[in-house]
Design an enzyme around this catalytic site. Structure first.
Site, PDB file in Angstrom:
ATOM      1  N   HIS A  57      37.732  38.036  25.568  1.00  0.00           N
ATOM      2  CA  HIS A  57      38.561  36.964  26.115  1.00  0.00           C
ATOM      3  C   HIS A  57      39.702  36.573  25.179  1.00  0.00           C
ATOM      4  O   HIS A  57      40.714  35.997  25.618  1.00  0.00           O
ATOM      5  CB  HIS A  57      37.699  35.740  26.419  1.00  0.00           C
ATOM      6  CG  HIS A  57      38.261  34.834  27.467  1.00  0.00           C
ATOM      7  ND1 HIS A  57      39.620  34.670  27.672  1.00  0.00           N
ATOM      8  CD2 HIS A  57      37.659  34.037  28.387  1.00  0.00           C
ATOM      9  CE1 HIS A  57      39.823  33.808  28.662  1.00  0.00           C
ATOM     10  NE2 HIS A  57      38.650  33.410  29.102  1.00  0.00           N
ATOM     11  N   ASP A  68      43.237  46.323  45.576  1.00  0.00           N
ATOM     12  CA  ASP A  68      43.213  47.239  46.713  1.00  0.00           C
ATOM     13  C   ASP A  68      43.577  48.641  46.217  1.00  0.00           C
ATOM     14  O   ASP A  68      44.699  48.886  45.774  1.00  0.00           O
ATOM     15  CB  ASP A  68      44.209  46.768  47.774  1.00  0.00           C
ATOM     16  CG  ASP A  68      44.176  47.600  49.042  1.00  0.00           C
ATOM     17  OD1 ASP A  68      43.552  48.690  49.046  1.00  0.00           O
ATOM     18  OD2 ASP A  68      44.792  47.167  50.035  1.00  0.00           O
TER      19      ASP A  68
END
Length: 470
Positions: free
Chosen positions: A175, A407
């Site tokens: 992170h 996608d």
């Protein structure tokens, strides 16, 4: 390498994927961590799973022969634009004597890509909304490795194929390297390169999607000396790797809030509290926060969340900046109705929690408000960001649009399910927009709890939904 058994899965091989082509010599090779990055230095890595269903996915040999090379090449080309993800963090701990940590890239650096195979008949169960033991999901996630004492990988990928069922892409990210916005910028680029570079199209011909990532650290102003203060806060604290904090037994489940359900809850907030309106984010978080506190039998009512700071700094940080740019916020209200001792029902508890979160969000509208408690951010993360702390925090955001961003095009399309499995270590809620198979829009929330608490939380959720129907 020889196949290795992983529960019901088999690790087939590991590959090292370098940026393709290698970044030019004019690109910066060392990126110092800003004070925004240092906030997240010693928390567990962020681990996500993307499940893509496809009944026509071939057997393992065919997948390795025809599909894997395309994934590997599109990953390499995405890393060309986001080459620091192939680099390493330059120190394993922060001490008064050590140099300040940097993200360093050297020619030849790479991202480890693990390839695995699972049983096709388990795919839909693993990708479901129902409660699943997180121990079943962990084998789908890659691990970060350490090179000696002072260097650590920051990003890793695993692709697991489920013959005649689907595929799962798992990622692990330190992170301190990037926030959700920067991470999704990379994933969107990878997905676009893969989608547009289909059969008959050269991947090299695919144009760069969106603005190129910006690595210039000078755009982050630090007039208050927060970086030096955060380095002192971290001194003598070792870097926490994922292996260093093994989670206990927990279940992960997804709970969905449609736009209509959130609208009805919003009306209850207006009628039962002083809040005039609430965002969908506050409503969903409030409902889940209240349910978790009820499931735990009361106790701490601490809630923390992050807010994007790119437009809040002066001057604003560009939207394509790659790194962390998040502020920490907490709800300090004494929300008595959240505990099991409160006299209100499930709707009252959810409404009070949502109103408290919304008041905190509204307070951020005041210029500079988010930075007023910034000197305590490192200590706040240590206090809140682990599952045993009793606090409830938030990972992800519906605004990121994770389903649309990832996608892959034919034959995979959008993922049917996205999970943030690392919430089992941090105790956070995993927020995203509702997946593509959900009618009515809204927000989905992933929750990781011990089994008994999960059953109690589910009862709260079912009761809440039932009461909001009237």
């Amino acid at each position: 390498m020889a196949p290795e058994a992983l529960h019901n899965m088999t690790a087939l091989e590991q590959r090292q994927v370098s940026p393709l082509p290698s970044p030019s010599g004019t690109k910066p090779r060392a990126l110092p961590l800003t004070f925004f990055d240092l906030v997240f230095w010693d928390i567990p890595p962020v681990q996500r799973l993307f499940f893509y269903d496809n009944a026509d996915v071939p057997g393992v040999p065919e997948f390795l022969l025809h599909e894997l090379p395309r994934f590997e090449k599109s990953l390499a080309m995405a890393l060309h634009h986001f080459y620091p993800l192939a680099g390493k963090l330059s120190c394993g701990s922060i001490t008064p004597e050590s140099a300040a940590p940097e993200l360093v890239f050297s020619d030849g650096d790479s991202v480890r890509l693990t390839v695995a195979a699972g049983a096709g008949d388990e795919f839909h169960d693993l990708a479901g909304d129902h409660a699943r033991d997180t121990a079943r999901l962990r084998p789908l996630l890659p691990r970060l490795t350490r090179d000696g004492v002072r260097l650590q990988d920051v990003f890793a990928v695993q692709i697991t194929v489920f013959p005649h069922a689907g595929m799962c892409i798992g990622t692990t990210l330190h992170h301190a390297v990037a926030d959700g916005s920067s991470y999704l910028h990379f994933m969107k680029t990878w997905a676009a390169i893969h989608r547009l570079g289909g059969p008959g199209c050269s991947l090299e011909a695919v144009p760069v999607m969106g603005a190129a990532p910006l690595f210039d650290r000078s755009v982050v102003q630090d007039e208050d000396g927060l970086r030096e203060e955060f380095l002192r806060d971290h001194a003598d604290k070792r870097l926490l790797l994922e292996d260093d904090r093994e989670p206990g037994s927990a279940e992960l489940a997804t709970f969905r809030f449609t736009d209509e359900l959130l609208l009805r809850l919003g009306r209850k907030v207006e009628s039962e509290t002083s809040a005039r309106r609430c965002s969908s984010y506050a409503l969903a978080c409030g409902a889940v926060w209240a349910g978790i506190m009820r499931a735990r039998g009361g106790g701490s009512t601490r809630f923390g969340f992050v807010t994007g700071c790119r437009p809040r700094t002066s001057p604003p940080v560009p939207g394509n900046y790659f790194g962390n740019c998040l502020g920490l916020c907490r709800v300090e209200d004494d929300v008595q109705e959240l505990s099991c001792g409160g006299g209100g029902g499930v709707i009252t508890a959810a409404a009070m929690a949502a109103a408290a979160i919304w008041r905190a969000i509204e307070g951020l509208a005041e210029e500079g408000r988010v930075f007023r408690g910034a000197r305590g951010w490192v200590r706040l993360v240590r206090e809140y960001a682990c599952a045993g702390a009793g606090a409830v925090t938030v990972a992800g955001s519906p605004k990121l649009g994770v389903y649309a961003a990832t996608d892959l095009g034919a034959p995979w399309g959008r993922p049917r399910k996205v999970e943030i499995v690392s919430v089992e270590r941090t105790g956070a809620l995993a927020l995203a927009e509702n997946g593509p198979d959900t009618d009515g829009g809204g927000i989905e929330v992933g929750v990781a709890l011990p089994r008994a608490e999960m059953e109690a939380f589910r009862a709260f959720y079912v009761d809440l939904v039932a009461n909001l129907q009237y």
